[in-house]
Structures are given as structure tokens and as C-alpha cells.
Design an enzyme around this catalytic site. Structure first.
Site, PDB file in Angstrom:
ATOM      1  N   THR A   1      25.169  -1.129  -2.706  1.00  0.00           N
ATOM      2  CA  THR A   1      25.376  -2.957  -2.764  1.00  0.00           C
ATOM      3  C   THR A   1      24.097  -3.467  -2.500  1.00  0.00           C
ATOM      4  OG1 THR A   1      25.549  -3.460  -0.016  1.00  0.00           O
ATOM      5  CG2 THR A   1      27.307  -2.521  -1.818  1.00  0.00           C
TER       6      THR A   1
ATOM      7  N   CYS B   1       6.682  -0.708  -2.587  1.00  0.00           N
ATOM      8  CA  CYS B   1       5.988  -0.618  -3.558  1.00  0.00           C
ATOM      9  C   CYS B   1       4.781  -0.980  -3.888  1.00  0.00           C
ATOM     10  CB  CYS B   1       6.776  -1.965  -3.626  1.00  0.00           C
ATOM     11  SG  CYS B   1       6.738  -2.903  -2.138  1.00  0.00           S
TER      12      CYS B   1
ATOM     13  N   HIS C   1       5.004  -8.382  -7.255  1.00  0.00           N
ATOM     14  CA  HIS C   1       3.980  -8.907  -6.156  1.00  0.00           C
ATOM     15  C   HIS C   1       3.091  -9.157  -7.145  1.00  0.00           C
ATOM     16  CE1 HIS C   1       6.744  -7.374  -3.074  1.00  0.00           C
ATOM     17  NE2 HIS C   1       5.995  -6.684  -2.800  1.00  0.00           N
TER      18      HIS C   1
END
Length: 333
Positions: free
Chosen positions: A12, A130, A237
């Protein structure tokens, strides 16, 4: 190709939902899908491939169903507890948290960079941070060709990297409301602070980039420093990467090397104001690089501007790409 029973843990959350979207987009061969989350999210309904699924509460028996792959994005504490349980039951875990990244017995994988490391997994494969993922996709072909001596990372990281509450802090801040996630307002502001500070004055995010880059590129001798910064951008980013090489290079040759690299798109035409930006990288799976120019302050240096969607390539897409490679390897066995 055979079909697989796949679970998404943390289904979720922002990354969990994107994992489902990318699995669907890439038509991953799935026979059954299982969605897990915490107790407070259990019972929610999510749609996958046109069918509605109920999110279940994760527990120690969740993996007793012959699940082949589990994509985890539920935080380090959940991964530390449940990834070994899943692995013991024959499931291969692809974990998006920081829990296993620096464990020497766990491969840390970016498929464009070190796909061969997938083969020696013992049931858990780590998805890098990331900001590290997008950097190494660009750096790997350059390291192979010119041998990197030193890297200086300066990042400009979107609020989505801090999850749904980080995203909401920017939305709320634009309305003049106080932050709940960040220590200071992010709207109209910049925070030189991602994750907690460590004893050496660096943040954990900065140390992740340093240590993960060395592990993924299989080179502990790399000299790396980093400053990671949160900026008032919703998604994707950006990174200024300064690289010093051991070998000399021709700038056009370097650009061509990047153009030929898997997963990289070169956007480098300053005369026409063409360079990567978060607004154009969002929603894409590739890593974009531009502002490619020689660093004239050192013998053999270059400056790069690197942008990528941190929720897709920086998390969900990279995890799905690992699962795809794993499925390919299993097909050949």
C-alpha cells in the site's frame, strides 16, 4: 516461460504500489499475486491486471504458499524479521530497504551494472538506495573504460524519497502548513540533511551512497565523498557527479560510451537548453545524463548531471528488473 507466484510486501506504500504498476507494465509472468502490509493497512483493496485483491496483514505464515518471489518495500525492521523467514520457505526476496545492502552474503544489484551477482544469492537480493542506483548506471561504463579514481556526489533529492508523508509535507508546506515528516519546512527551502547524522558528520544517506557504490562496482579502493540534499521537488532525484579518472579521455568518446550504455539516455545539448530535469525524467525507467563537461581543475576529470525517477528506477523498476533477470536465469537452469 513459466509463471511465478509473486508477493509484494508493503503493497500500500508509494513504492509498493509502483512495484505492482511496473510488474503489470512489463507483463511479468505471474500466476498468483499476494499483497501484504502492516495491520493498519490490511483490508485495503488494490487492483492488479484488472482484478481486485485484498491486502493481507504480514505474518510469519504468509510465505507458506509456495511463493517464488517477494518484493519487499516495508522498511528495514520488517525486512530483517521477515526476509529470512521467506527465504527459508524457498522464496527469493528482493528487498528495497537498507537492511541487507551491506551484508557481504547478500548481493546488491543494479541489473544494468552487476547482473551476474544475482546468481550467488542465498534467498535475499538487496535493492540499492535510490540515489546510488541512478549514479552507478552512469558510472559503470565509465569505470570500465577509464578507471574511476575519485567521485564527488552532490544530490538534489525529491520529497517522494521520504515516502507519502514527505510528499505531503511539500503539498502542505505550499499551503503554509507546518511539516510533519521533515525537521523544517521543505516548501521554498532546502535541507542538507537526509536520514540521521552519523559520528563522522555525514548522514546515513551519504554513507549509503559511498559504501553501496564501492560494493556494486566491486572496488573498495574508490575514493568517494557525498553531500545529499532534500529539495522542494515532488519526484525524481538529481545529482551533480564529479568524477576523476586514472586514464585520459576524449569528451566525445565519453559521450558515446554513455549513449551506448544500457538504461542511459544522454540529453546534452546546452546550445538548445537540453539537459535532464526532474519534470521530464518522472514516469520514465531510464537514467538521464547531461551537462557533460571536462573538469579543468584536475588532470582527468568530468562533471555529469544525472536525473532519474526515484520511485521507478530508484526503487520499484530496479526490483522488478532483478526479478526479470532471476526468472531468465531460472529458465536456463
Amino acid at each position: 516461460m513459466r509463471k511465478y507466484r509473486v508477493a509484494v510486501v508493503g503493497a500500500t506504500g508509494m513504492v509498493g504500489r509502483m512495484m505492482l504498476k511496473v510488474l503489470e507494465e512489463r507483463n511479468f509472468p505471474i500466476s498468483d499475486v499476494f499483497l501484504f502490509a502492516s495491520g493498519r493497512s490490511a483490508g485495503q483493496k488494490l487492483t492488479f491486471q484488472g482484478k481486485e485483491y485484498t491486502v493481507e496483514e504480514l505474518n510469519e505464515n504468509s510465505f507458506d504458499r509456495g511463493i517464488d518471489f517477494a518484493l519487499f518495500s516495508a522498511g528495514a525492521s520488517v525486512s530483517q524479521k521477515y526476509a529470512p523467514i521467506a527465504a527459508e520457505k524457498g522464496c527469493t526476496v528482493i528487498d528495497n530497504s537498507s537492511a541487507w545492502r551491506m551484508d557481504p552474503s547478500v548481493p546488491l544489484v543494479v541489473p544494468e551494472v552487476n547482473p551476474e551477482d544475482i546468481k550467488w544469492n542465498k534467498g535475499i537480493i538487496a535493492n540499492p538506495n535510490c540515489s546510488t542506483i541512478q549514479a552507478v548506471v552512469v558510472l559503470k561504463p565509465l569505470h570500465d573504460k577509464y578507471r574511476i579514481k575519485r567521485i564527488v556526489y552532490s544530490t538534489y533529492q525529491a520529497v517522494s524519497g521520504a515516502g507519502m508523508q514527505g510528499y505531503k509535507d511539500l503539498e502542505d508546506g505550499l499551503k503554509g502548513e507546518p511539516p510533519k515528516k521533515f525537521p523544517y519546512p521543505i516548501a521554498g527551502n532546502i535541507l542538507p540533511h537526509i536520514d540521521v547524522f552519523t559520528d563522522n558528520g555525514y548522514t546515513k544517506e551519504e554513507m549509503k551512497m559511498i559504501n553501496e557504490t564501492r560494493k556494486i562496482l566491486h572496488d573498495q579502493s574508490l575514493r568517494i565523498t557525498a553531500t545529499t540534499v532534500r529539495v522542494p521537488v515532488f519526484n525524481s532525484h538529481s545529482e551533480s557527479i564529479n568524477v576523476e579518472f586514472e586514464k585520459p579521455f576524449d569528451l566525445d568518446d565519453l559521450r558515446n560510451t554513455l549513449r551506448e550504455a544500457p538504461g542511459v539516455i544522454v540529453q546534452d545539448d546546452p546550445a538548445n537548453n537540453l539537459y535532464p530535469m526532474p519534470i521530464t525524467a518522472s514516469g520514465k525507467d531510464e537514467v538521464f545524463v547531461g551537462r557533460i563537461r571536462r573538469d579543468e581543475s584536475v588532470e582527468s576529470g568530468v562533471n555529469l548531471w544525472v536525473v532519474a525517477d526515484n520511485i521507478r528506477k530508484g526503487a520499484a523498476t530496479n526490483a522488478v528488473q532483478i526479478a526479470q533477470r532471476l526468472a531468465e536465469y531460472l529458465e536456463k537452469e
